[in-house]
Design a protein around this motif. Structure first.
Motif, PDB file in Angstrom:
ATOM      1  N   SER A  10      -6.627   0.116   9.169  1.00 58.88           N
ATOM      2  CA  SER A  10      -6.830   0.170  10.606  1.00 58.88           C
ATOM      3  C   SER A  10      -5.633  -0.430  11.333  1.00 58.88           C
ATOM      4  CB  SER A  10      -8.093  -0.605  10.986  1.00 58.88           C
ATOM      5  OG  SER A  10      -7.917  -1.975  10.676  1.00 58.88           O
ATOM      6  N   ASP A  11      -5.601  -0.257  12.652  1.00 60.71           N
ATOM      7  CA  ASP A  11      -4.550  -0.882  13.454  1.00 60.71           C
ATOM      8  C   ASP A  11      -4.582  -2.394  13.289  1.00 60.71           C
ATOM      9  OD1 ASP A  11      -3.916   1.632  14.335  1.00 60.71           O
ATOM     10  OD2 ASP A  11      -4.929   1.443  16.266  1.00 60.71           O
ATOM     11  N   GLY A  12      -5.791  -2.948  13.227  1.00 62.33           N
ATOM     12  CA  GLY A  12      -5.932  -4.392  13.073  1.00 62.33           C
ATOM     13  C   GLY A  12      -5.331  -4.877  11.768  1.00 62.33           C
ATOM     14  N   PHE A  13      -5.562  -4.125  10.684  1.00 65.25           N
ATOM     15  CA  PHE A  13      -4.989  -4.509   9.397  1.00 65.25           C
ATOM     16  C   PHE A  13      -3.469  -4.410   9.440  1.00 65.25           C
ATOM     17  CE2 PHE A  13      -3.292  -3.447   5.216  1.00 65.25           C
ATOM     18  CZ  PHE A  13      -3.783  -4.495   4.457  1.00 65.25           C
ATOM     19  N   ARG A  14      -2.955  -3.353  10.025  1.00 68.20           N
ATOM     20  CA  ARG A  14      -1.503  -3.177  10.100  1.00 68.20           C
ATOM     21  C   ARG A  14      -0.859  -4.303  10.906  1.00 68.20           C
ATOM     22  NH1 ARG A  14       0.117   1.704   8.054  1.00 68.20           N
ATOM     23  NH2 ARG A  14      -1.516   3.277   7.785  1.00 68.20           N
ATOM     24  N   ASP A  15      -1.519  -4.700  11.996  1.00 66.70           N
ATOM     25  CA  ASP A  15      -1.002  -5.821  12.790  1.00 66.70           C
ATOM     26  C   ASP A  15      -1.031  -7.117  11.975  1.00 66.70           C
ATOM     27  OD1 ASP A  15      -0.543  -4.182  14.945  1.00 66.70           O
ATOM     28  OD2 ASP A  15      -2.419  -4.697  15.975  1.00 66.70           O
ATOM     29  N   MET A  16      -2.099  -7.293  11.206  1.00 67.52           N
ATOM     30  CA  MET A  16      -2.284  -8.515  10.442  1.00 67.52           C
ATOM     31  C   MET A  16      -1.204  -8.679   9.365  1.00 67.52           C
ATOM     32  SD  MET A  16      -5.801  -9.794   8.613  1.00 67.52           S
ATOM     33  CE  MET A  16      -5.850  -8.431   7.449  1.00 67.52           C
ATOM     34  N   VAL A  17      -0.743  -7.560   8.794  1.00 66.86           N
ATOM     35  CA  VAL A  17       0.234  -7.644   7.704  1.00 66.86           C
ATOM     36  C   VAL A  17       1.653  -7.311   8.154  1.00 66.86           C
ATOM     37  CG1 VAL A  17      -1.548  -7.094   5.997  1.00 66.86           C
ATOM     38  CG2 VAL A  17      -0.136  -5.242   6.937  1.00 66.86           C
TER      39      VAL A  17
END
Length: 264
Positions: free
Chosen positions: A189-196
């Protein structure tokens, strides 16, 4: 199989990015009039611009409302009008040790992850019943069954969604309205991509590669052995919202790559 939502209006909460955006986009591609939702006017406008580019013929409007409160839910309800398909995707998550999780944090998760779905379902289900057709879907998580030790507050809220979904399905038995839950696992998700993002820059690995390493270390029971895409999750959601899924209600449908290690 051709899925069509022509003549139907679908509301997807928290749909300015990630899984919610993918669901809204696919519903629009399938002919639905779509209402997207985000917490800010800015995020909603960005998503609308993106959708108009991705699906030029799509009929879509956006409503900014923070669903972590009764007032925010009511704002969305008042602005949405008639809804045939409700996808309760709004939710928050984050790791926090049980002994550091305050009452305020528990309440925040409960209001956003559980009560938003309660309030919206209470608002839109009666009209669905009256017309003899409707779809409600809760976006839960594999964490609803595989409670993470570092996010107990999150897992509890996601388990509550399963109870809510099953109970509502039984409450509207025989009406032509179905209620189901969809349980994603690790998802790009976008959230995962932002997190990593920092790890991507530091290591040179892609988000997909980092996700594979995370799954190997933290979700070793995964059969897929990779993260799902948001489109793969959206495919399940849109199917269960369709006419073709009319015999599926009260179900918890997993898109977790086999992380939950059982045969049911």
């Amino acid at each position: 199989m051709k899925i069509s939502f022509t003549g139907k209006t679908a509301l997807v909460t928290a749909s300015t990015g990630g899984i919610g955006y993918a669901i809204a986009k696919l519903l629009g591609e399938s002919g639905a009039q779509v209402i997207i939702n985000g917490r800010s006017e800015e995020s909603v406008h960005r998503a609308l611009d993106r959708l108009h580019t991705d699906v030029p013929a799509m009929h879509v409007k956006g409503i900014a409302a923070d669903l972590g409160s009764d007032a925010g839910c009511q704002r969305l309800i008042d602005a949405a009008g008639h809804v045939d398909v409700l996808v309760n995707n709004a939710g928050i998550y984050g790791p926090l040790d049980f002994f550091e999780t305050s009452d305020a944090t528990w309440e925040q998760y409960w209001q956003t992850n559980v009560m938003s779905g309660v309030r919206l379902s209470r608002a839109f289900l009666p009209a669905m019943q009256q017309q003899g057709w409707g779809r409600v879907v809760f976006i839960s998580s594999e964490s609803s069954r595989n409670i993470p030790a570092d996010m107990i507050h999150y897992g509890v809220s996601k388990t509550a969604q399963l109870s809510l979904s099953r109970g509502l399905a039984k409450r509207f038995a025989g009406t032509g309205v179905t209620v189901n839950s969809v349980l994603p696992g690790p998802t790009l998700s976008d959230g995962f991509r932002d997190m990593v993002k920092e790890e991507v820059e530091r290591t040179g690995l892609s988000a997909e590669e980092i996700a594979k390493k995370f799954i190997k270390a933290n979700r070793p029971s995964s059969i897929l052995q990779r993260a799902a895409t948001v489109e793969e999750v959206a495919n399940m959601v849109v199917y269960v919202c369709s006419e073709q899924a009319s015999a599926t209600s009260g179900a918890a449908l997993r898109v977790d790559g086999g992380v939950v290690d059982d045969i049911l």
